[in-house]
Design a protein around this motif. Sequence first.
Motif, mmCIF file in Angstrom:
data_model
loop_
_atom_site.group_PDB
_atom_site.id
_atom_site.type_symbol
_atom_site.label_atom_id
_atom_site.label_comp_id
_atom_site.label_asym_id
_atom_site.label_seq_id
_atom_site.Cartn_x
_atom_site.Cartn_y
_atom_site.Cartn_z
ATOM 1 N N ASN A 77 0.833 -1.201 0.000
ATOM 2 C CA ASN A 77 0.000 0.000 0.000
ATOM 3 C C ASN A 77 0.870 1.253 0.000
ATOM 4 N N ASP A 78 1.897 1.281 0.836
ATOM 5 C CA ASP A 78 2.794 2.439 0.900
ATOM 6 C C ASP A 78 3.501 2.683 -0.422
ATOM 7 N N ILE A 79 3.896 1.621 -1.104
ATOM 8 C CA ILE A 79 4.536 1.780 -2.412
ATOM 9 C C ILE A 79 3.594 2.489 -3.366
ATOM 10 N N PHE A 80 2.340 2.063 -3.396
ATOM 11 C CA PHE A 80 1.367 2.698 -4.288
ATOM 12 C C PHE A 80 1.111 4.147 -3.890
ATOM 13 N N VAL A 81 0.924 4.402 -2.611
ATOM 14 C CA VAL A 81 0.647 5.772 -2.140
ATOM 15 C C VAL A 81 1.820 6.686 -2.471
ATOM 16 N N ASN A 82 3.017 6.277 -2.126
ATOM 17 C CA ASN A 82 4.194 7.116 -2.368
ATOM 18 C C ASN A 82 4.452 7.327 -3.851
ATOM 19 N N PHE A 83 4.297 6.282 -4.643
ATOM 20 C CA PHE A 83 4.527 6.410 -6.076
ATOM 21 C C PHE A 83 3.496 7.350 -6.696
ATOM 22 N N GLU A 84 2.244 7.199 -6.282
ATOM 23 C CA GLU A 84 1.182 8.060 -6.806
ATOM 24 C C GLU A 84 1.414 9.523 -6.439
ATOM 25 N N GLU A 85 1.823 9.777 -5.200
ATOM 26 C CA GLU A 85 2.087 11.149 -4.766
ATOM 27 C C GLU A 85 3.257 11.765 -5.527
ATOM 28 N N ASP A 86 4.284 10.971 -5.789
ATOM 29 C CA ASP A 86 5.471 11.485 -6.473
ATOM 30 C C ASP A 86 5.312 11.590 -7.981
ATOM 31 N N ASN A 87 4.495 10.728 -8.583
ATOM 32 C CA ASN A 87 4.430 10.647 -10.046
ATOM 33 C C ASN A 87 3.047 10.902 -10.637
ATOM 34 N N TYR A 88 2.042 11.091 -9.801
ATOM 35 C CA TYR A 88 0.667 11.364 -10.241
ATOM 36 C C TYR A 88 0.104 10.268 -11.140
ATOM 37 N N ARG A 89 0.560 9.047 -10.901
ATOM 38 C CA ARG A 89 0.045 7.881 -11.622
ATOM 39 C C ARG A 89 0.400 6.635 -10.829
ATOM 40 N N LEU A 90 -0.201 5.511 -11.215
ATOM 41 C CA LEU A 90 0.126 4.239 -10.587
ATOM 42 C C LEU A 90 1.440 3.714 -11.168
ATOM 43 N N PRO A 91 2.182 2.945 -10.392
ATOM 44 C CA PRO A 91 3.398 2.353 -10.944
ATOM 45 C C PRO A 91 3.059 1.251 -11.948
ATOM 46 N N THR A 92 3.897 1.107 -12.955
ATOM 47 C CA THR A 92 3.721 -0.024 -13.859
ATOM 48 C C THR A 92 4.072 -1.287 -13.079
ATOM 49 N N MET A 93 3.773 -2.425 -13.643
ATOM 50 C CA MET A 93 4.101 -3.689 -12.967
ATOM 51 C C MET A 93 5.609 -3.791 -12.761
ATOM 52 N N GLU A 94 6.371 -3.395 -13.745
ATOM 53 C CA GLU A 94 7.833 -3.460 -13.625
ATOM 54 C C GLU A 94 8.341 -2.492 -12.558
ATOM 55 N N GLU A 95 7.792 -1.292 -12.517
ATOM 56 C CA GLU A 95 8.197 -0.325 -11.494
ATOM 57 C C GLU A 95 7.851 -0.834 -10.098
ATOM 58 N N PHE A 96 6.655 -1.403 -9.951
ATOM 59 C CA PHE A 96 6.263 -1.940 -8.651
ATOM 60 C C PHE A 96 7.220 -3.038 -8.213
ATOM 61 N N ARG A 97 7.501 -3.962 -9.108
ATOM 62 C CA ARG A 97 8.378 -5.093 -8.753
ATOM 63 C C ARG A 97 9.783 -4.630 -8.415
ATOM 64 N N THR A 98 10.271 -3.623 -9.115
ATOM 65 C CA THR A 98 11.601 -3.083 -8.808
ATOM 66 C C THR A 98 11.616 -2.456 -7.424
ATOM 67 N N ILE A 99 10.603 -1.670 -7.113
ATOM 68 C CA ILE A 99 10.526 -1.028 -5.799
ATOM 69 C C ILE A 99 10.348 -2.078 -4.709
ATOM 70 N N PHE A 100 9.448 -3.036 -4.929
ATOM 71 C CA PHE A 100 9.180 -4.044 -3.906
ATOM 72 C C PHE A 100 10.386 -4.940 -3.670
ATOM 73 N N SER A 101 11.168 -5.204 -4.700
ATOM 74 C CA SER A 101 12.312 -6.105 -4.530
ATOM 75 C C SER A 101 13.308 -5.559 -3.518
ATOM 76 N N SER A 102 13.348 -4.238 -3.355
ATOM 77 C CA SER A 102 14.245 -3.676 -2.340
ATOM 78 C C SER A 102 13.747 -3.978 -0.927
ATOM 79 N N HIS A 103 12.478 -4.294 -0.776
ATOM 80 C CA HIS A 103 11.902 -4.650 0.522
ATOM 81 C C HIS A 103 11.897 -6.163 0.753
ATOM 82 N N ALA A 104 12.055 -6.936 -0.294
ATOM 83 C CA ALA A 104 11.901 -8.386 -0.210
ATOM 84 C C ALA A 104 12.901 -9.035 0.737
ATOM 85 N N GLU A 105 14.130 -8.570 0.743
ATOM 86 C CA GLU A 105 15.170 -9.191 1.570
ATOM 87 C C GLU A 105 14.789 -9.211 3.049
ATOM 88 N N GLN A 106 14.161 -8.145 3.527
ATOM 89 C CA GLN A 106 13.815 -8.110 4.946
ATOM 90 C C GLN A 106 12.748 -9.131 5.300
#
Length: 92
Positions: free
Chosen positions: A18-47
């Motif tokens: 949810n935070d990824i979507f909220v932050n991306f939308e606030e910064d870019n005024y659109r939803l992240p593409t699937m590739e953008e979402f996966r790239t951002i989420f992968s930085s959180h995956a390790e934890q």
Amino acid sequence: MNSTDFDGVKRDISLTVNDIFVNFEEDNYRLPTMEEFRTIFSSHAEQYIGPVSELKVEGIGCHLDRHRRREQMLWTAANELEAEQRFLRSDC
């Protein structure tokens, strides 16, 4: 994969997704593409998965199997949550 394990993982990462979507939308005024979402989420995956070195169990290669199962469970949950966020944020 145990469904209670999966539900727990999904619950644990739901705020992150949810935070990824909220932050991306606030910064870019659109939803992240699937590739953008996966790239951002992968930085959180390790934890959530944990480093391979901490997953060692008895037997050769078992720790890699356990790591792969955790990673697969995490990404399955992330994909479901991503789809839910896209549906909730779509202009129906």
